[in-house]
Scaffold this active site. Structure first.
Site, PDB file in Angstrom:
ATOM      1  N   GLY A 157       0.451  -1.243  -0.027  1.00  0.00           N
ATOM      2  CA  GLY A 157      -0.016  -0.114   0.221  1.00  0.00           C
ATOM      3  C   GLY A 157       0.759   1.082  -0.689  1.00  0.00           C
ATOM      4  N   ARG A 162      -7.960  -2.596  -1.780  1.00  0.00           N
ATOM      5  CA  ARG A 162      -7.686  -1.164  -0.877  1.00  0.00           C
ATOM      6  C   ARG A 162      -8.325  -0.417  -1.087  1.00  0.00           C
ATOM      7  NH1 ARG A 162      -1.834  -2.690   1.885  1.00  0.00           N
ATOM      8  NH2 ARG A 162      -2.756  -1.236   3.514  1.00  0.00           N
ATOM      9  N   SER A 216      -3.444   8.913   8.745  1.00  0.00           N
ATOM     10  CA  SER A 216      -2.677   7.446   7.679  1.00  0.00           C
ATOM     11  C   SER A 216      -1.650   9.155   7.455  1.00  0.00           C
ATOM     12  CB  SER A 216      -3.757   7.355   6.833  1.00  0.00           C
ATOM     13  OG  SER A 216      -3.050   6.670   5.399  1.00  0.00           O
ATOM     14  N   ASP A 234      -0.419  -1.056  13.065  1.00  0.00           N
ATOM     15  CA  ASP A 234       0.047  -2.297  12.889  1.00  0.00           C
ATOM     16  C   ASP A 234       0.975  -2.926  13.661  1.00  0.00           C
ATOM     17  OD1 ASP A 234       0.450  -0.948   9.933  1.00  0.00           O
ATOM     18  OD2 ASP A 234       2.819  -0.741   9.846  1.00  0.00           O
ATOM     19  N   ARG A 240      -7.737  -6.408   9.697  1.00  0.00           N
ATOM     20  CA  ARG A 240      -7.200  -7.780  10.657  1.00  0.00           C
ATOM     21  C   ARG A 240      -8.382  -8.059  12.099  1.00  0.00           C
ATOM     22  NH1 ARG A 240      -1.380  -4.231   9.148  1.00  0.00           N
ATOM     23  NH2 ARG A 240      -0.537  -6.527   7.959  1.00  0.00           N
TER      24      ARG A 240
HETATM   25  C1  S3P Z   1       2.634   3.174   6.913  1.00  0.00           C
HETATM   26  C2  S3P Z   1       1.873   4.006   6.796  1.00  0.00           C
HETATM   27  C3  S3P Z   1       0.542   3.369   7.317  1.00  0.00           C
HETATM   28  C4  S3P Z   1       1.186   1.653   8.166  1.00  0.00           C
HETATM   29  C5  S3P Z   1       1.581   1.168   6.389  1.00  0.00           C
HETATM   30  C6  S3P Z   1       3.126   2.083   6.830  1.00  0.00           C
HETATM   31  C7  S3P Z   1       3.928   4.176   5.481  1.00  0.00           C
HETATM   32  O1  S3P Z   1      -0.598   3.066   6.908  1.00  0.00           O
HETATM   33  O2  S3P Z   1      -0.120   1.084   8.360  1.00  0.00           O
HETATM   34  O3  S3P Z   1       1.477  -0.666   7.056  1.00  0.00           O
HETATM   35  O4  S3P Z   1       4.386   3.466   5.271  1.00  0.00           O
HETATM   36  O5  S3P Z   1       3.872   5.249   5.133  1.00  0.00           O
HETATM   37  P1  S3P Z   1      -1.524   4.362   6.874  1.00  0.00           P
HETATM   38  O6  S3P Z   1      -1.102   5.674   7.211  1.00  0.00           O
HETATM   39  O7  S3P Z   1      -2.245   4.275   5.963  1.00  0.00           O
HETATM   40  O8  S3P Z   1      -1.988   3.521   8.464  1.00  0.00           O
END
Ligand code: S3P
Length: 446
Positions: free
Chosen positions: A107, A136, A181, A331, A362
């Site tokens: 993601g 997603r 986020s 996480d 999860r």
């Molecule tokens: C991350 C941000 C988080 C986290 C993902 C890594 C990042 O997601 O869950 O594993 O590297 O910016 P969200 O920012 O969408 O919560």
């Protein structure tokens, strides 16, 4: 006894704690931080000159990022076991790739990269990912990018990958994100690098700030307002290649923190753990539960705080976790659920509905799989209620191809009676390719 069995094309992790018991002892060196690894590759790719990354996570997710940016002209090479070199193309110079960009399971790759693609005028990009990533939500980045003037099309009314992007000259906006986020914040900030005017992102609570720290280190100008959780970026910086030292991933350390805390007689030292305050919710939560943890040798390495963490077994008690701490341990909730199973009393995890749109749902998966082991868990729309203290039995379980589920269940299995078998355990290599090797090394059979 710990063994991996291959049932092609997947692997099953089989864990059989001996009746005489086991404990975890010694020192663990965890792999590089996944979030920082992605950002080092991306900023290295768009900066001028050479970036040397020490301690990059060589897991599948950062490899997806590296492959995408190599397809757009960055030259990325492994210099030796610990160093990777990125020869950047310079801001605004990403090339139009010949083929679809594949973010795999990641993601972070897809969402952060979208900001850079949407702001590359006169170039066309198509992005996709694996089955999990294609389900997603992408509207969380598509919406603010469209507000900036982006042209993006995708499945299900532009909300899911595959996505097509026709790069444009964007304009800076003030985006009020409905969720805390880092992926959304970073996507908008990266798009703002080449937008007309300043770009501001305001979040309901601070999410991880690795993008802000690294953008500054590469030469960008950012202003942060801690009162309103806002970050403002000035456009058109000169980004210059840097030396980046990636600290160990606290999200990977979390498996060992919980393992040592729940398995009697354990005493583990986890070395070189990144303790950026936007990530340390897991340490605070474990301390609330009564874990015996000490931080030693605290230091700052290349703009990120780092320490060694000693964890010794101690009885845990349940607690309530919700609110602003959630983005700082987002996480780690699957492994925290495992800790809660072995804590006295009830643990309530709330305000965590974001977990439903991670690599798997999860909340649903942890509730279902730990229930198979005999745990007492009530699933709520935004969290879990875990009544601790039941003894767990080995079970046949599945990772749902989610790396953090695979590893969390493996830690639960250490404290269960009889054999546990985790299907599709190879998912761990997304963020922790050496997980099983380390697990085997730290387990001392009595
Ligand atoms: C991350 C941000 C988080 C986290 C993902 C890594 C990042 O997601 O869950 O594993 O590297 O910016 P969200 O920012 O969408 O919560």
């Amino acid at each position: 006894m710990i063994r991996l069995e291959t049932v092609s094309p997947h692997q099953q992790l089989v864990i059989t704690p001996p009746a005489s018991g086991l404990s975890l002892q010694g020192k663990v060196r965890i792999p590089g931080d996944k979030s920082i690894s992605h950002r080092a590759l991306m900023l290295g790719a768009i900066a001028e000159g050479e970036t040397i990354i020490e301690g990059l996570l060589l897991g599948e997710d950062p490899r997806s990022t590296a492959a995408c940016f190599a397809a757009m002209g960055a030259n990325i090479s492994e210099l030796n076991e610990t160093e990777v070199r990125v020869q950047g193309v310079g801001l605004g110079n990403l090339q139009e790739p010949d083929n679809v960009l594949d973010a795999g399971n990641s993601g972070t790759t897809m969402r952060l990269m979208m900001g850079l693609l949407a702001s590359s005028p006169d170039r066309f990009f198509a992005v996709t990912g694996d089955g999990s990533l294609r389900s997603r939500p992408m509207s969380r980045v598509v919406n603010p990018l469209k507000e900036m003037g982006a042209q993006i099309w995708g499945k299900k009314g532009n909300t899911l990958a595959p996505l097509a992007i026709q790069g444009q000259q964007l304009k800076g906006i003030h985006y009020h994100s409905p969720i805390a986020s880092a992926q959304v914040k970073s996507c908008v900030l990266l798009a703002g690098l080449l937008a007309e005017g300043q770009t501001t992102v305001t979040e309901p609570a601070f999410s991880r700030d690795h993008s802000e720290r690294m953008l500054r280190a590469f030469g960008a100008n950012l202003t942060i307002d801690p009162e309103t959780h806002s970050v403002t970026l000035d456009p058109y910086p000169t980004l210059r290649g840097q030396k980046v030292v990636v600290p160990g991933d606290i999200s990977s350390a979390a498996f060992w923190m919980v393992a040592a805390a729940i398995v009697p007689d354990s005493d583990l030292t986890i070395e070189n753990v990144g303790i950026n305050p936007t990530r340390t919710g897991i340490i605070e939560a474990m301390q609330m539960m009564g874990a015996d943890m000490t931080l030693d040798n605290a230091r700052e390495v290349a703009g990120e705080p780092v320490a060694d963490l000693r964890v010794q077994y101690s009885p845990l008690k349940g607690c309530t976790i919700g609110g602003e701490i959630i983005p700082r341990l987002i996480d780690e909730i699957p492994i925290l659920a495992v800790a809660a199973c072995f804590a006295a009393g009830t643990t309530i995890i709330k305000d965590a509905e974001e977990l439903r749109v991670k690599e798997s749902d999860r909340l649903a998966v942890m509730a279902a799989e730990l229930t198979k082991m005999g745990a007492n868990i009530i699933e709520h729309p935004d969290g879990l209620e875990i009544i601790g203290g039941a003894s767990l039995n080995g079970a046949e379980m599945d990772s749902y191809t989610d790396h953090r589920i695979a590893m969390s269940l493996a830690i639960a299995a250490l404290n269960a009676k009889d054999e546990t078998r985790i299907h599709r355990a190879e998912a761990a290599s997304i963020s922790y390719p050496t997980f099983v090797e380390t697990l085997t090394n730290v387990c001392q059979f009595e």
